[in-house]
Design a protein around this motif. Structure first.
Motif, PDB file in Angstrom:
ATOM      1  N   HIS A 182     -41.892  -2.556 -31.172  1.00 11.92           N
ATOM      2  CA  HIS A 182     -43.117  -3.200 -31.644  1.00 11.92           C
ATOM      3  C   HIS A 182     -44.188  -3.291 -30.564  1.00 11.92           C
ATOM      4  N   GLY A 183     -43.867  -2.766 -29.379  1.00  9.17           N
ATOM      5  CA  GLY A 183     -44.853  -2.785 -28.303  1.00  9.17           C
ATOM      6  C   GLY A 183     -45.017  -4.132 -27.641  1.00  9.17           C
ATOM      7  N   ILE A 184     -44.024  -5.010 -27.811  1.00 13.04           N
ATOM      8  CA  ILE A 184     -44.102  -6.343 -27.219  1.00 13.04           C
ATOM      9  C   ILE A 184     -43.658  -6.298 -25.764  1.00 13.04           C
ATOM     10  N   ALA A 185     -42.802  -5.348 -25.418  1.00 15.62           N
ATOM     11  CA  ALA A 185     -42.237  -5.278 -24.067  1.00 15.62           C
ATOM     12  C   ALA A 185     -42.733  -4.041 -23.333  1.00 15.62           C
ATOM     13  N   ARG A 186     -44.009  -3.778 -23.414  1.00 12.23           N
ATOM     14  CA  ARG A 186     -44.569  -2.573 -22.793  1.00 12.23           C
ATOM     15  C   ARG A 186     -44.360  -2.548 -21.290  1.00 12.23           C
ATOM     16  N   TYR A 187     -44.229  -3.714 -20.672  1.00 13.68           N
ATOM     17  CA  TYR A 187     -44.065  -3.759 -19.223  1.00 13.68           C
ATOM     18  C   TYR A 187     -42.720  -3.211 -18.774  1.00 13.68           C
ATOM     19  N   LYS A 188     -41.763  -3.034 -19.685  1.00 16.72           N
ATOM     20  CA  LYS A 188     -40.469  -2.464 -19.349  1.00 16.72           C
ATOM     21  C   LYS A 188     -40.351  -1.005 -19.802  1.00 16.72           C
ATOM     22  N   ILE A 189     -40.660  -0.760 -21.052  1.00 15.76           N
ATOM     23  CA  ILE A 189     -40.587   0.585 -21.637  1.00 15.76           C
ATOM     24  C   ILE A 189     -41.838   0.778 -22.492  1.00 15.76           C
ATOM     25  N   LYS A 190     -42.515   1.881 -22.322  1.00  8.86           N
ATOM     26  CA  LYS A 190     -43.687   2.145 -23.163  1.00  8.86           C
ATOM     27  C   LYS A 190     -43.262   2.214 -24.628  1.00  8.86           C
ATOM     28  N   GLN A 191     -44.098   1.678 -25.501  1.00  3.63           N
ATOM     29  CA  GLN A 191     -43.797   1.699 -26.926  1.00  3.63           C
ATOM     30  C   GLN A 191     -43.602   3.132 -27.410  1.00  3.63           C
ATOM     31  N   LYS A 192     -44.429   4.038 -26.933  1.00  3.78           N
ATOM     32  CA  LYS A 192     -44.331   5.443 -27.338  1.00  3.78           C
ATOM     33  C   LYS A 192     -42.960   6.016 -26.976  1.00  3.78           C
ATOM     34  N   THR A 193     -42.465   5.669 -25.806  1.00  3.17           N
ATOM     35  CA  THR A 193     -41.140   6.133 -25.377  1.00  3.17           C
ATOM     36  C   THR A 193     -40.048   5.539 -26.258  1.00  3.17           C
ATOM     37  N   ALA A 194     -40.117   4.237 -26.492  1.00  4.72           N
ATOM     38  CA  ALA A 194     -39.109   3.570 -27.320  1.00  4.72           C
ATOM     39  C   ALA A 194     -39.057   4.175 -28.711  1.00  4.72           C
ATOM     40  N   GLN A 195     -40.212   4.458 -29.281  1.00  4.33           N
ATOM     41  CA  GLN A 195     -40.256   5.037 -30.629  1.00  4.33           C
ATOM     42  C   GLN A 195     -39.755   6.471 -30.648  1.00  4.33           C
ATOM     43  N   LEU A 196     -40.022   7.222 -29.573  1.00  3.79           N
ATOM     44  CA  LEU A 196     -39.507   8.588 -29.475  1.00  3.79           C
ATOM     45  C   LEU A 196     -37.981   8.584 -29.489  1.00  3.79           C
ATOM     46  N   PHE A 197     -37.380   7.688 -28.714  1.00  6.17           N
ATOM     47  CA  PHE A 197     -35.924   7.655 -28.609  1.00  6.17           C
ATOM     48  C   PHE A 197     -35.270   7.110 -29.874  1.00  6.17           C
ATOM     49  N   ALA A 198     -36.017   6.344 -30.658  1.00  5.26           N
ATOM     50  CA  ALA A 198     -35.460   5.754 -31.880  1.00  5.26           C
ATOM     51  C   ALA A 198     -35.693   6.627 -33.105  1.00  5.26           C
ATOM     52  N   ALA A 199     -36.379   7.752 -32.944  1.00  3.78           N
ATOM     53  CA  ALA A 199     -36.652   8.656 -34.068  1.00  3.78           C
ATOM     54  C   ALA A 199     -35.526   9.672 -34.221  1.00  3.78           C
ATOM     55  N   ARG A 200     -35.338  10.143 -35.445  1.00  2.90           N
ATOM     56  CA  ARG A 200     -34.324  11.176 -35.680  1.00  2.90           C
ATOM     57  C   ARG A 200     -34.574  12.348 -34.740  1.00  2.90           C
ATOM     58  N   ALA A 201     -33.517  12.772 -34.037  1.00  2.99           N
ATOM     59  CA  ALA A 201     -33.671  13.798 -33.004  1.00  2.99           C
ATOM     60  C   ALA A 201     -33.034  15.135 -33.385  1.00  2.99           C
ATOM     61  N   GLY A 217     -26.317  16.256 -37.826  1.00  2.10           N
ATOM     62  CA  GLY A 217     -25.741  14.940 -37.601  1.00  2.10           C
ATOM     63  C   GLY A 217     -26.783  13.854 -37.737  1.00  2.10           C
ATOM     64  N   ASP A 218     -26.345  12.610 -37.634  1.00  3.20           N
ATOM     65  CA  ASP A 218     -27.229  11.468 -37.846  1.00  3.20           C
ATOM     66  C   ASP A 218     -27.425  10.720 -36.528  1.00  3.20           C
ATOM     67  N   TRP A 219     -28.319  11.267 -35.700  1.00  2.00           N
ATOM     68  CA  TRP A 219     -28.541  10.706 -34.380  1.00  2.00           C
ATOM     69  C   TRP A 219     -30.019  10.699 -34.010  1.00  2.00           C
ATOM     70  N   ALA A 220     -30.459   9.580 -33.468  1.00  2.00           N
ATOM     71  CA  ALA A 220     -31.663   9.539 -32.655  1.00  2.00           C
ATOM     72  C   ALA A 220     -31.200   9.867 -31.233  1.00  2.00           C
TER      73      ALA A 220
END
Length: 352
Positions: free
Chosen positions: A247-266, A272-275
Protein backbone atom coordinates in the motif's frame (compact mmCIF):
# COMPACT_ATOMS: atom_id res chain seq x y z
CA UNK A 1 -12.62 -13.01 27.17
CA UNK A 2 -15.42 -11.54 25.09
CA UNK A 3 -15.51 -12.51 21.43
CA UNK A 4 -17.09 -10.76 18.49
CA UNK A 5 -19.49 -12.51 16.12
CA UNK A 6 -16.74 -13.51 13.67
CA UNK A 7 -14.68 -15.05 16.47
CA UNK A 8 -17.63 -16.88 18.01
CA UNK A 9 -18.60 -18.42 14.68
CA UNK A 10 -15.03 -19.52 13.98
CA UNK A 11 -14.48 -20.99 17.46
CA UNK A 12 -17.67 -23.01 17.18
CA UNK A 13 -16.61 -24.51 13.86
CA UNK A 14 -13.01 -25.14 14.87
CA UNK A 15 -13.85 -26.95 18.10
CA UNK A 16 -15.32 -29.77 16.05
CA UNK A 17 -13.09 -29.47 13.00
CA UNK A 18 -9.70 -29.89 14.71
CA UNK A 19 -10.47 -33.31 16.20
CA UNK A 20 -7.90 -35.83 14.89
CA UNK A 21 -6.51 -33.05 12.65
CA UNK A 22 -4.27 -30.98 14.91
CA UNK A 23 -3.91 -30.51 18.68
CA UNK A 24 -4.86 -26.86 18.34
CA UNK A 25 -4.83 -23.82 16.10
CA UNK A 26 -4.27 -20.09 16.57
CA UNK A 27 -5.98 -17.85 14.01
CA UNK A 28 -5.58 -14.11 13.55
CA UNK A 29 -7.26 -12.03 10.81
CA UNK A 30 -7.05 -8.37 9.80
CA UNK A 31 -9.46 -6.55 7.48
CA UNK A 32 -8.33 -3.15 6.18
CA UNK A 33 -5.49 -3.33 8.69
CA UNK A 34 -7.83 -3.75 11.68
CA UNK A 35 -7.80 -6.96 13.70
CA UNK A 36 -11.18 -8.64 13.38
CA UNK A 37 -10.38 -12.12 14.66
CA UNK A 38 -8.02 -13.50 17.29
CA UNK A 39 -8.85 -17.01 18.47
CA UNK A 40 -7.13 -20.03 19.98
CA UNK A 41 -8.83 -23.41 19.89
CA UNK A 42 -7.56 -26.68 21.36
CA UNK A 43 -4.11 -27.03 22.89
CA UNK A 44 -2.17 -23.98 21.76
CA UNK A 45 1.21 -22.49 22.63
CA UNK A 46 2.90 -19.07 22.60
CA UNK A 47 5.62 -20.07 20.10
CA UNK A 48 5.49 -22.22 16.97
CA UNK A 49 8.04 -23.71 14.60
CA UNK A 50 7.28 -21.55 11.57
CA UNK A 51 8.94 -23.98 9.12
CA UNK A 52 8.82 -22.71 5.53
CA UNK A 53 7.29 -19.38 6.52
CA UNK A 54 11.01 -18.65 7.02
CA UNK A 55 11.23 -18.51 3.22
CA UNK A 56 9.03 -15.41 3.05
CA UNK A 57 9.54 -13.79 6.47
CA UNK A 58 13.31 -13.79 6.05
CA UNK A 59 14.69 -14.89 2.69
CA UNK A 60 12.21 -13.43 0.22
CA UNK A 61 12.06 -10.11 2.07
CA UNK A 62 15.86 -9.87 2.18
CA UNK A 63 16.28 -10.79 -1.49
CA UNK A 64 13.61 -8.20 -2.35
CA UNK A 65 15.50 -5.60 -0.33
CA UNK A 66 18.70 -6.46 -2.24
CA UNK A 67 16.80 -5.95 -5.51
CA UNK A 68 15.46 -2.64 -4.20
CA UNK A 69 19.04 -1.60 -3.45
CA UNK A 70 20.16 -2.39 -7.00
CA UNK A 71 22.30 -5.41 -6.05
CA UNK A 72 20.66 -7.57 -8.72
CA UNK A 73 18.07 -7.35 -11.51
CA UNK A 74 15.58 -9.65 -13.18
CA UNK A 75 18.21 -10.98 -15.58
CA UNK A 76 20.90 -11.64 -13.00
CA UNK A 77 22.14 -15.22 -12.92
CA UNK A 78 23.21 -16.92 -9.72
CA UNK A 79 26.68 -17.45 -11.19
CA UNK A 80 27.05 -13.68 -11.69
CA UNK A 81 27.06 -13.37 -7.89
CA UNK A 82 28.43 -16.79 -6.91
CA UNK A 83 31.17 -17.63 -9.46
CA UNK A 84 31.64 -21.12 -7.98
CA UNK A 85 27.99 -22.07 -8.51
CA UNK A 86 27.83 -25.12 -10.74
CA UNK A 87 24.85 -24.16 -12.91
CA UNK A 88 25.49 -21.42 -15.45
CA UNK A 89 22.00 -20.46 -16.59
CA UNK A 90 19.90 -20.31 -13.43
CA UNK A 91 18.48 -16.84 -12.74
CA UNK A 92 17.74 -15.52 -9.29
CA UNK A 93 14.11 -15.08 -10.32
CA UNK A 94 13.95 -18.82 -11.10
CA UNK A 95 14.94 -19.64 -7.54
CA UNK A 96 12.13 -17.41 -6.28
CA UNK A 97 9.55 -19.01 -8.58
CA UNK A 98 10.76 -22.60 -8.10
CA UNK A 99 11.50 -22.98 -11.82
CA UNK A 100 15.29 -23.40 -11.59
CA UNK A 101 15.32 -27.17 -12.01
CA UNK A 102 17.11 -27.67 -8.70
CA UNK A 103 15.85 -30.72 -6.81
CA UNK A 104 13.06 -30.15 -4.34
CA UNK A 105 14.85 -31.83 -1.40
CA UNK A 106 17.84 -33.90 -0.45
CA UNK A 107 18.50 -35.70 2.88
CA UNK A 108 21.60 -33.66 3.64
CA UNK A 109 21.12 -34.37 7.34
CA UNK A 110 22.29 -37.95 6.83
CA UNK A 111 25.77 -36.84 5.74
CA UNK A 112 26.42 -33.57 7.60
CA UNK A 113 29.11 -33.74 10.26
CA UNK A 114 27.00 -32.67 13.21
CA UNK A 115 29.95 -31.55 15.34
CA UNK A 116 31.08 -28.93 12.82
CA UNK A 117 30.13 -25.29 13.37
CA UNK A 118 27.04 -24.06 11.55
CA UNK A 119 29.28 -21.81 9.41
CA UNK A 120 31.42 -24.78 8.35
CA UNK A 121 28.29 -26.78 7.58
CA UNK A 122 27.17 -24.04 5.17
CA UNK A 123 30.39 -24.36 3.18
CA UNK A 124 29.75 -28.10 2.95
CA UNK A 125 26.12 -27.49 1.91
CA UNK A 126 27.14 -25.24 -0.99
CA UNK A 127 29.43 -27.94 -2.35
CA UNK A 128 26.67 -30.54 -2.02
CA UNK A 129 24.13 -28.39 -3.90
CA UNK A 130 26.69 -28.04 -6.68
CA UNK A 131 26.80 -31.85 -6.99
CA UNK A 132 23.05 -32.22 -7.58
CA UNK A 133 21.47 -32.67 -11.00
CA UNK A 134 19.15 -30.18 -12.65
CA UNK A 135 15.76 -31.56 -13.64
CA UNK A 136 14.06 -29.12 -15.99
CA UNK A 137 10.41 -30.10 -16.25
CA UNK A 138 8.82 -26.94 -17.63
CA UNK A 139 6.81 -26.77 -14.40
CA UNK A 140 7.42 -25.09 -11.08
CA UNK A 141 8.75 -27.66 -8.61
CA UNK A 142 8.85 -26.42 -5.01
CA UNK A 143 12.51 -26.55 -4.03
CA UNK A 144 14.17 -26.22 -0.64
CA UNK A 145 17.49 -26.32 -2.48
CA UNK A 146 16.50 -23.22 -4.43
CA UNK A 147 15.87 -21.29 -1.23
CA UNK A 148 19.06 -22.64 0.32
CA UNK A 149 20.87 -21.14 -2.67
CA UNK A 150 19.16 -17.79 -2.08
CA UNK A 151 20.76 -17.83 1.37
CA UNK A 152 24.22 -18.02 -0.19
CA UNK A 153 23.30 -15.11 -2.46
CA UNK A 154 22.30 -13.03 0.57
CA UNK A 155 25.65 -13.73 2.20
CA UNK A 156 27.42 -12.64 -0.98
CA UNK A 157 25.31 -9.49 -1.42
CA UNK A 158 25.85 -8.26 2.11
CA UNK A 159 29.25 -9.85 2.85
CA UNK A 160 27.88 -11.17 6.13
CA UNK A 161 26.99 -14.61 7.40
CA UNK A 162 23.37 -15.72 7.24
CA UNK A 163 22.66 -15.01 10.92
CA UNK A 164 23.89 -11.42 10.55
CA UNK A 165 21.76 -10.98 7.42
CA UNK A 166 18.74 -12.19 9.42
CA UNK A 167 19.48 -9.85 12.30
CA UNK A 168 19.63 -6.92 9.88
CA UNK A 169 16.35 -8.01 8.28
CA UNK A 170 14.68 -8.38 11.67
CA UNK A 171 15.84 -4.92 12.75
CA UNK A 172 14.64 -3.41 9.48
CA UNK A 173 11.29 -5.15 9.08
CA UNK A 174 10.20 -6.56 12.45
CA UNK A 175 12.06 -4.72 15.24
CA UNK A 176 9.36 -5.37 17.86
CA UNK A 177 9.05 -9.13 17.31
CA UNK A 178 10.62 -12.07 19.10
CA UNK A 179 11.08 -14.23 15.99
CA UNK A 180 14.45 -15.91 15.79
CA UNK A 181 16.52 -18.93 14.86
CA UNK A 182 17.71 -21.36 17.52
CA UNK A 183 21.44 -21.51 16.87
CA UNK A 184 22.88 -24.97 17.55
CA UNK A 185 19.26 -25.96 18.24
CA UNK A 186 19.26 -24.38 21.69
CA UNK A 187 15.80 -22.97 22.56
CA UNK A 188 15.73 -19.30 23.56
CA UNK A 189 12.81 -19.71 25.96
CA UNK A 190 11.50 -22.24 28.44
CA UNK A 191 10.60 -25.44 26.59
CA UNK A 192 6.98 -25.23 27.76
CA UNK A 193 6.50 -22.17 25.54
CA UNK A 194 6.92 -24.17 22.33
CA UNK A 195 4.38 -26.22 20.43
CA UNK A 196 5.72 -29.79 20.16
CA UNK A 197 5.98 -30.96 16.58
CA UNK A 198 6.71 -34.59 15.73
CA UNK A 199 8.22 -37.62 17.41
CA UNK A 200 11.20 -37.85 15.10
CA UNK A 201 12.61 -41.27 14.17
CA UNK A 202 15.94 -39.63 13.19
CA UNK A 203 16.42 -37.72 16.45
CA UNK A 204 14.55 -40.21 18.67
CA UNK A 205 12.47 -37.66 20.55
CA UNK A 206 9.49 -35.35 20.24
CA UNK A 207 10.83 -32.14 18.74
CA UNK A 208 10.09 -29.14 20.91
CA UNK A 209 11.98 -25.88 20.72
CA UNK A 210 14.27 -27.52 18.17
CA UNK A 211 13.46 -27.13 14.50
CA UNK A 212 11.40 -29.93 12.96
CA UNK A 213 13.05 -29.74 9.53
CA UNK A 214 15.83 -32.32 9.58
CA UNK A 215 18.18 -30.48 7.24
CA UNK A 216 17.88 -27.19 9.14
CA UNK A 217 18.45 -29.02 12.43
CA UNK A 218 21.56 -30.73 11.08
CA UNK A 219 22.81 -27.40 9.72
CA UNK A 220 22.81 -26.02 13.25
CA UNK A 221 19.33 -24.51 13.40
CA UNK A 222 19.73 -21.76 10.80
CA UNK A 223 18.91 -21.83 7.11
CA UNK A 224 17.22 -19.72 4.47
CA UNK A 225 14.45 -22.27 3.90
CA UNK A 226 13.33 -23.05 7.49
CA UNK A 227 14.28 -22.52 11.11
CA UNK A 228 12.44 -19.49 12.46
CA UNK A 229 10.34 -19.77 15.61
CA UNK A 230 7.68 -17.21 16.42
CA UNK A 231 4.25 -16.32 17.75
CA UNK A 232 1.04 -15.31 16.03
CA UNK A 233 1.97 -11.71 16.91
CA UNK A 234 5.26 -12.16 15.07
CA UNK A 235 3.73 -13.61 11.89
CA UNK A 236 1.00 -10.96 11.98
CA UNK A 237 3.74 -8.29 12.19
CA UNK A 238 5.25 -9.77 9.03
CA UNK A 239 1.88 -9.79 7.28
CA UNK A 240 1.05 -6.23 8.27
CA UNK A 241 4.51 -5.09 7.15
CA UNK A 242 3.87 -6.77 3.80
CA UNK A 243 0.51 -5.02 3.58
CA UNK A 244 2.22 -1.68 4.28
CA UNK A 245 4.74 -2.33 1.51
CA UNK A 246 2.03 -3.05 -1.04
CA UNK A 247 0.00 0.00 0.00
CA UNK A 248 3.04 2.26 -0.05
CA UNK A 249 2.92 2.88 3.69
CA UNK A 250 6.45 1.57 4.30
CA UNK A 251 8.28 3.21 1.41
CA UNK A 252 11.26 3.92 3.66
CA UNK A 253 12.02 0.18 3.76
CA UNK A 254 10.93 -1.16 0.36
CA UNK A 255 9.67 0.89 -2.57
CA UNK A 256 6.00 0.25 -3.27
CA UNK A 257 6.84 -0.48 -6.91
CA UNK A 258 9.28 -3.18 -5.83
CA UNK A 259 6.84 -4.74 -3.36
CA UNK A 260 4.12 -4.89 -6.01
CA UNK A 261 6.51 -6.38 -8.58
CA UNK A 262 7.43 -9.21 -6.21
CA UNK A 263 3.79 -9.83 -5.28
CA UNK A 264 2.61 -10.11 -8.91
CA UNK A 265 2.25 -13.39 -10.76
CA UNK A 266 5.73 -14.16 -12.11
CA UNK A 267 5.13 -17.31 -14.19
CA UNK A 268 2.35 -18.60 -16.44
CA UNK A 269 -0.43 -20.44 -14.65
CA UNK A 270 0.34 -23.53 -16.73
CA UNK A 271 3.82 -23.53 -15.17
CA UNK A 272 2.80 -22.91 -11.57
CA UNK A 273 1.20 -20.55 -9.08
CA UNK A 274 4.00 -18.30 -7.90
CA UNK A 275 4.83 -14.66 -7.50
CA UNK A 276 8.49 -13.99 -6.63
CA UNK A 277 8.77 -16.00 -3.45
CA UNK A 278 5.08 -16.01 -2.56
CA UNK A 279 2.53 -18.69 -3.35
CA UNK A 280 -0.52 -17.64 -5.33
CA UNK A 281 -3.92 -19.40 -5.24
CA UNK A 282 -4.16 -22.47 -7.43
CA UNK A 283 -7.30 -22.87 -9.54
CA UNK A 284 -8.35 -25.89 -7.51
CA UNK A 285 -7.79 -26.63 -3.83
CA UNK A 286 -6.01 -23.38 -2.97
CA UNK A 287 -4.83 -23.41 0.64
CA UNK A 288 -6.54 -20.02 1.15
CA UNK A 289 -9.88 -21.42 -0.02
CA UNK A 290 -11.97 -20.37 -3.04
CA UNK A 291 -12.90 -16.83 -1.94
CA UNK A 292 -9.47 -15.18 -1.95
CA UNK A 293 -8.82 -13.28 -5.19
CA UNK A 294 -6.33 -14.38 -7.84
CA UNK A 295 -4.06 -11.54 -6.70
CA UNK A 296 -3.61 -13.07 -3.23
CA UNK A 297 -0.18 -14.07 -1.96
CA UNK A 298 0.75 -16.43 0.83
CA UNK A 299 2.87 -19.31 2.01
CA UNK A 300 2.53 -22.43 4.10
CA UNK A 301 4.83 -24.26 6.47
CA UNK A 302 5.07 -28.04 6.82
CA UNK A 303 4.44 -27.97 10.57
CA UNK A 304 0.97 -26.46 9.99
CA UNK A 305 1.63 -22.73 9.65
CA UNK A 306 0.43 -20.27 7.02
CA UNK A 307 -0.26 -16.70 6.06
CA UNK A 308 -2.40 -15.39 3.21
CA UNK A 309 -3.01 -11.80 2.17
CA UNK A 310 -5.60 -10.71 -0.38
CA UNK A 311 -4.76 -7.15 -1.51
CA UNK A 312 -8.05 -6.82 -3.39
CA UNK A 313 -10.09 -7.40 -0.24
CA UNK A 314 -7.34 -6.15 2.09
CA UNK A 315 -7.70 -9.31 4.16
CA UNK A 316 -4.82 -10.96 6.05
CA UNK A 317 -5.19 -14.36 7.72
CA UNK A 318 -2.50 -16.03 9.85
CA UNK A 319 -2.98 -19.60 11.10
CA UNK A 320 -0.50 -21.44 13.31
CA UNK A 321 -0.78 -25.07 14.30
CA UNK A 322 1.44 -28.04 15.10
CA UNK A 323 -0.46 -30.51 12.96
CA UNK A 324 2.67 -32.73 12.59
CA UNK A 325 2.29 -33.65 16.29
CA UNK A 326 -0.20 -36.23 14.99
CA UNK A 327 2.39 -37.47 12.49
CA UNK A 328 3.52 -35.99 9.20
CA UNK A 329 1.39 -38.46 7.27
CA UNK A 330 -1.80 -36.98 8.74
CA UNK A 331 -2.88 -34.73 5.87
CA UNK A 332 -6.28 -33.72 7.26
CA UNK A 333 -5.06 -30.19 8.00
CA UNK A 334 -4.68 -29.64 4.25
CA UNK A 335 -8.48 -29.79 4.04
CA UNK A 336 -9.06 -27.71 7.18
CA UNK A 337 -6.83 -24.75 6.28
CA UNK A 338 -8.88 -23.52 3.29
CA UNK A 339 -12.04 -23.94 5.35
CA UNK A 340 -10.63 -21.60 8.02
CA UNK A 341 -10.09 -18.92 5.40
CA UNK A 342 -13.55 -19.42 3.93
CA UNK A 343 -15.23 -19.25 7.34
CA UNK A 344 -13.54 -15.92 8.05
CA UNK A 345 -14.36 -14.52 4.61
CA UNK A 346 -18.00 -15.60 4.86
CA UNK A 347 -18.33 -14.17 8.36
CA UNK A 348 -17.00 -10.81 7.17
CA UNK A 349 -19.54 -10.75 4.35
CA UNK A 350 -22.34 -11.41 6.81
CA UNK A 351 -21.31 -8.47 8.98
CA UNK A 352 -20.94 -5.94 6.16
Amino acid sequence: MRHNSIERALIEKLQTAIQDVTPGVVVRAYHHGRMICDVQVGQTYPIYDLASLTKVIFTQQSIMRAYDQGLWNLETKVKDILPDFAFDQIKITELLTHTSGLEWWRPFYKDIRLNDTWQTKRLWLFREINKTELKQTGKAVYSDLGFMTLGFLLEAFYKKDLLQVWQDAKNDFYPTTSMDFHIDNVPLNDISQYAPTEECPFRHKVMRGEVHDENTWALGGISSHAGLFGSVDDVAAFGLNLRSQLHGIARYKIKQKTAQLFAARAIDQEVGDWAMGYMMPSIENASCGPHFSIHSIGHTGFTGTSFWYDPRQDLLVVALSNRVNYGRENRAYVQLRPQIHSWIYEAIKRTI
